[in-house]
Write a protein that holds these residues in place. Structure first.
Motif, mmCIF file in Angstrom:
data_model
loop_
_atom_site.group_PDB
_atom_site.id
_atom_site.type_symbol
_atom_site.label_atom_id
_atom_site.label_comp_id
_atom_site.label_asym_id
_atom_site.label_seq_id
_atom_site.Cartn_x
_atom_site.Cartn_y
_atom_site.Cartn_z
ATOM 1 N N ASP A 1 25.865 31.295 50.127
ATOM 2 C CA ASP A 1 24.578 31.025 50.382
ATOM 3 C C ASP A 1 23.729 30.701 48.799
ATOM 4 O O ASP A 1 22.427 30.587 49.058
ATOM 5 N N VAL A 2 24.312 30.047 48.250
ATOM 6 C CA VAL A 2 23.954 29.380 46.974
ATOM 7 C C VAL A 2 23.724 28.010 47.176
ATOM 8 O O VAL A 2 25.207 27.301 47.177
ATOM 9 N N VAL A 3 22.814 27.330 46.719
ATOM 10 C CA VAL A 3 22.600 25.733 46.797
ATOM 11 C C VAL A 3 22.051 25.688 45.443
ATOM 12 O O VAL A 3 21.013 26.011 45.023
ATOM 13 N N GLY A 4 22.508 24.560 44.651
ATOM 14 C CA GLY A 4 21.947 24.136 43.478
ATOM 15 C C GLY A 4 22.814 23.110 42.514
ATOM 16 O O GLY A 4 23.884 22.576 43.059
ATOM 17 N N LYS A 5 22.829 23.027 41.359
ATOM 18 C CA LYS A 5 23.571 22.009 40.645
ATOM 19 C C LYS A 5 24.627 22.943 39.828
ATOM 20 O O LYS A 5 24.514 23.862 39.151
ATOM 21 N N ALA A 6 26.001 22.471 40.158
ATOM 22 C CA ALA A 6 26.833 23.133 39.410
ATOM 23 C C ALA A 6 26.991 22.641 37.986
ATOM 24 O O ALA A 6 27.312 21.493 37.585
ATOM 25 N N VAL A 7 26.721 23.662 37.040
ATOM 26 C CA VAL A 7 26.452 23.202 35.334
ATOM 27 C C VAL A 7 27.621 23.655 34.958
ATOM 28 O O VAL A 7 27.981 22.922 33.700
ATOM 29 N N ALA A 8 28.382 24.781 34.834
ATOM 30 C CA ALA A 8 29.606 25.203 34.105
ATOM 31 C C ALA A 8 30.265 26.228 34.776
ATOM 32 O O ALA A 8 30.137 26.632 35.888
ATOM 33 N N VAL A 9 31.272 26.502 34.090
ATOM 34 C CA VAL A 9 32.319 27.388 34.476
ATOM 35 C C VAL A 9 32.414 28.594 33.252
ATOM 36 O O VAL A 9 32.176 28.107 32.231
ATOM 37 N N ASP A 10 32.758 29.835 33.575
ATOM 38 C CA ASP A 10 32.911 30.769 32.522
ATOM 39 C C ASP A 10 34.434 31.077 32.244
ATOM 40 O O ASP A 10 35.181 30.525 33.020
ATOM 41 N N GLU A 11 34.714 31.956 31.486
ATOM 42 C CA GLU A 11 36.372 32.095 30.871
ATOM 43 C C GLU A 11 37.050 32.660 32.127
ATOM 44 O O GLU A 11 38.398 32.637 32.307
ATOM 45 N N SER A 12 36.462 33.279 33.321
ATOM 46 C CA SER A 12 36.876 34.245 34.071
ATOM 47 C C SER A 12 37.208 32.890 35.350
ATOM 48 O O SER A 12 37.671 33.362 36.426
ATOM 49 N N GLY A 13 36.543 31.794 35.275
ATOM 50 C CA GLY A 13 36.737 30.716 36.330
ATOM 51 C C GLY A 13 35.395 31.002 37.381
ATOM 52 O O GLY A 13 35.370 30.048 38.282
ATOM 53 N N ALA A 14 34.381 31.650 37.055
ATOM 54 C CA ALA A 14 33.236 31.713 37.791
ATOM 55 C C ALA A 14 32.320 30.517 37.758
ATOM 56 O O ALA A 14 32.391 29.912 36.591
ATOM 57 N N LEU A 15 31.522 29.977 38.724
ATOM 58 C CA LEU A 15 31.023 28.872 38.653
ATOM 59 C C LEU A 15 29.630 29.179 38.327
ATOM 60 O O LEU A 15 29.055 30.128 39.100
ATOM 61 N N LEU A 16 28.896 28.639 37.404
ATOM 62 C CA LEU A 16 27.332 28.835 37.147
ATOM 63 C C LEU A 16 26.559 27.682 37.804
ATOM 64 O O LEU A 16 26.763 26.539 37.687
ATOM 65 N N ILE A 17 25.588 28.015 38.778
ATOM 66 C CA ILE A 17 24.954 27.316 39.448
ATOM 67 C C ILE A 17 23.199 27.305 39.281
ATOM 68 O O ILE A 17 22.771 28.575 39.267
ATOM 69 N N GLU A 18 22.719 26.134 38.920
ATOM 70 C CA GLU A 18 21.385 26.267 38.715
ATOM 71 C C GLU A 18 20.641 25.848 39.957
ATOM 72 O O GLU A 18 20.751 24.952 40.578
ATOM 73 N N THR A 19 19.813 26.915 40.482
ATOM 74 C CA THR A 19 19.433 26.642 41.774
ATOM 75 C C THR A 19 17.993 26.072 41.393
ATOM 76 O O THR A 19 17.345 25.807 40.276
ATOM 77 N N GLN A 20 17.232 25.617 42.452
ATOM 78 C CA GLN A 20 16.041 24.803 42.805
ATOM 79 C C GLN A 20 14.664 25.568 41.650
ATOM 80 O O GLN A 20 13.860 24.857 41.173
ATOM 81 N N ASP A 21 14.935 26.911 41.915
ATOM 82 C CA ASP A 21 13.645 27.663 41.086
ATOM 83 C C ASP A 21 14.189 27.964 39.554
ATOM 84 O O ASP A 21 13.542 28.551 38.951
ATOM 85 N N THR A 55 16.659 29.325 38.398
ATOM 86 C CA THR A 55 17.605 30.552 37.850
ATOM 87 C C THR A 55 19.081 29.989 37.951
ATOM 88 O O THR A 55 19.519 29.002 38.587
ATOM 89 N N MET A 56 19.874 30.722 37.087
ATOM 90 C CA MET A 56 21.169 30.561 37.231
ATOM 91 C C MET A 56 22.019 31.598 38.050
ATOM 92 O O MET A 56 21.811 32.782 37.585
ATOM 93 N N GLN A 57 22.670 31.230 38.949
ATOM 94 C CA GLN A 57 23.483 32.145 39.603
ATOM 95 C C GLN A 57 25.272 31.992 39.255
ATOM 96 O O GLN A 57 25.571 30.858 39.071
ATOM 97 N N ARG A 58 25.878 33.300 39.359
ATOM 98 C CA ARG A 58 27.046 32.944 38.797
ATOM 99 C C ARG A 58 27.997 33.446 40.305
ATOM 100 O O ARG A 58 27.947 34.374 40.997
ATOM 101 N N VAL A 59 28.804 32.504 40.709
ATOM 102 C CA VAL A 59 29.548 32.608 41.874
ATOM 103 C C VAL A 59 31.259 32.713 41.428
ATOM 104 O O VAL A 59 31.454 31.850 40.818
#
Ligand code: BTN
Length: 250
Positions: free
Chosen positions: A209-229, A231-235
């Protein structure tokens, strides 16, 4: 160019068990692990009747046309979440090794050629008495699967792209060697190289349910998504869809 126990035993230094037809190579590898199978032991099957994909989906492995491989790995519990990176990188390099261009990894671990899926990875951890016994790394590769209709838009096979005939036993050998190589690299090198092959970063995406720009991954492989507002969401996991590019002035 048929797979056989004899040929695989000749080519591989790893303990290997070959089967003509199985439900799922991951199930057999898990049992082997429980029975004491050592690290880098491999199960190979020509056909899977109940091949498993992510999220309990069916993974299609008809006879004679694909790789269905499961390897026993023994990472530390801290490394366990990175085993799908090992699998995706090994398959990506397998594709490189047959001269295919434009190989990328769609987060988290689908290997694609020019945006079409050629392989899926399914790592499954096995725990016993609260201890991590090991991880079974399942890798499915389309070698000469013929996709038709809508599927041909999203999936492809190695031979279709390289226009050459490939020997599946030799492909298993390269795959096993690349998995062993990546298991021996420092964690930071593994993550950095996996990240460098992702074709997802910088794109507008939709994961669960997360929409935004995929900006980075972290060392565990999670995707960091910058949403329209902003905020950074970790998936941590999920199915990712790429959204069509937006015009600048929209
Ligand atoms: C995905 O959904 O993309 C992952 C597919 C993983 C398929 C492989 S084939 C070998 C191993 N055995 C299975 O039952 N699944 C994995």
């Amino acid at each position: 160019m048929t797979l056989s126990q004899h040929k695989l035993t000749q080519l591989l230094t790893n303990p290997v068990r070959y089967y003509g037809s199985v439900d799922s190579t991951n199930d057999l590898a898990k049992q082997w692990l429980i029975d004491g199978g050592q690290a880098f032991s491999i199960i190979v099957a020509d056909e899977q009747r109940k091949g498993r994909g992510r999220k309990g989906r069916f993974w299609y492995t008809p006879p004679g046309v694909a790789l269905a491989v499961s390897m026993i790995l023994k990472p530390t519990p801290q490394q366990a979440s990175r085993m799908s990176m090992v699998g995706a990188l090994a398959v990506a390099e397998l594709c490189d090794s047959v001269g295919v261009q434009d190989v990328g990894i769609k987060w988290p671990n689908d290997v694609q050629i020019s945006g079409k899926k050629v392989s899926g990875i399914l790592p499954e951890a096995v725990w016993q008495d609260g201890q991590l016994l090991g991880v079974v790394l399942g890798m499915g590769v389309n070698v000469r699967v013929q996709f038709e209709g809508e599927l041909a838009q999203t999936a492809t096979s190695l031979e279709t792209v390289c226009g050459c005939a490939l020997d599946r036993s030799e492909l298993v050998t390269v795959l096993a060697e690349r998995v062993r190589f990546w298991m021996q690299q420092p964690d930071a090198t593994l993550v950095k190289t996996w990240q460098s092959r992702l074709n997802t970063l910088g794109r507008e995406v939709w994961v669960e349910d997360v929409v935004g720009k995929a900006v980075a991954v972290d060392e565990s492989g999670a995707l960091l998504i910058e949403t329209q507002d902003g905020t950074m969401q970790r998936v941590l996991a999920g199915d990712l869809s790429l959204l069509p590019p937006q015009d600048e002035d929209e």
